[in-house]
Design a protein around this motif. Sequence first.
Motif, PDB file in Angstrom:
ATOM      1  N   LYS A   1       1.476  -1.576  -0.117  1.00 11.82           N
ATOM      2  CA  LYS A   1      -0.398  -0.025  -0.280  1.00 11.82           C
ATOM      3  C   LYS A   1       0.831   1.496   0.443  1.00 11.82           C
ATOM      4  O   LYS A   1       0.532   2.109  -0.378  1.00 11.82           O
ATOM      5  CB  LYS A   1      -1.137   0.119   1.103  1.00 11.82           C
TER       6      LYS A   1
ATOM      7  N   ASN B   1      -6.690  -1.129  -2.887  1.00  6.45           N
ATOM      8  CA  ASN B   1      -7.750   0.481  -3.147  1.00  6.45           C
ATOM      9  C   ASN B   1      -8.465  -0.213  -1.667  1.00  6.45           C
ATOM     10  O   ASN B   1      -9.851   0.457  -1.640  1.00  6.45           O
ATOM     11  CB  ASN B   1      -8.708  -0.093  -4.888  1.00  6.45           C
ATOM     12  N   SER B   2      -8.027  -1.528  -0.209  1.00  2.00           N
ATOM     13  CA  SER B   2      -9.124  -1.793   0.360  1.00  2.00           C
ATOM     14  C   SER B   2      -9.099  -0.210   1.417  1.00  2.00           C
ATOM     15  O   SER B   2      -7.186  -0.794   2.042  1.00  2.00           O
ATOM     16  CB  SER B   2      -8.752  -3.062   0.851  1.00  2.00           C
ATOM     17  N   THR B   3      -9.862  -0.174   1.485  1.00  2.00           N
ATOM     18  CA  THR B   3      -9.577   0.252   3.265  1.00  2.00           C
ATOM     19  C   THR B   3     -10.098   0.090   4.994  1.00  2.00           C
ATOM     20  O   THR B   3      -9.847   1.105   5.731  1.00  2.00           O
ATOM     21  CB  THR B   3     -11.314   1.959   3.129  1.00  2.00           C
TER      22      THR B   3
ATOM     23  N   SER C   1      -5.978  -2.321   7.536  1.00  2.00           N
ATOM     24  CA  SER C   1      -5.216  -1.344   7.877  1.00  2.00           C
ATOM     25  C   SER C   1      -3.522  -1.442   8.076  1.00  2.00           C
ATOM     26  O   SER C   1      -3.691  -2.607   8.438  1.00  2.00           O
ATOM     27  CB  SER C   1      -5.991  -0.858   9.135  1.00  2.00           C
TER      28      SER C   1
END
Length: 129
Positions: free
Chosen positions: A58, A96-98, A101
């Motif tokens: 990320k 793209n994944s929020t 984390s």
Amino acid sequence: ASTTAVGATATPQQNGHACAQSLLALYNSKQTNGSVSITNPSDLTNIITLVNSCTQLKANKDDASYKSQFTAGMVSAGGSLINVNNASKIVTSIINSTGISTNFESVNISEKMQTVTAIIQILNLLRAN
């Protein structure tokens, strides 16, 4: 889960490899148990490894070389479920994944559940392959 270093100290290939191993373990758990659970110690270990292995992906989302090496690491450990046909889609979904984390262990339960939901969406890409 992988015994290889993951996160900032690992190479892109090592992180991709660890990510794939964790995804496969979680996929098998979901197939066997019907779900992925943060109360299952094995699932929890694999979720943490997955999140940690994706941290640098990320952070390097705009680095084509990093993404290519990460993807190659995923494919090398992906068995029949992660391959050249779906690895790029998985990498894009992770980026793209929020819900995935970078501090999974310190977030609240609601955020942990968002992470599990994001992982299940990615596991569904394996099933659709």
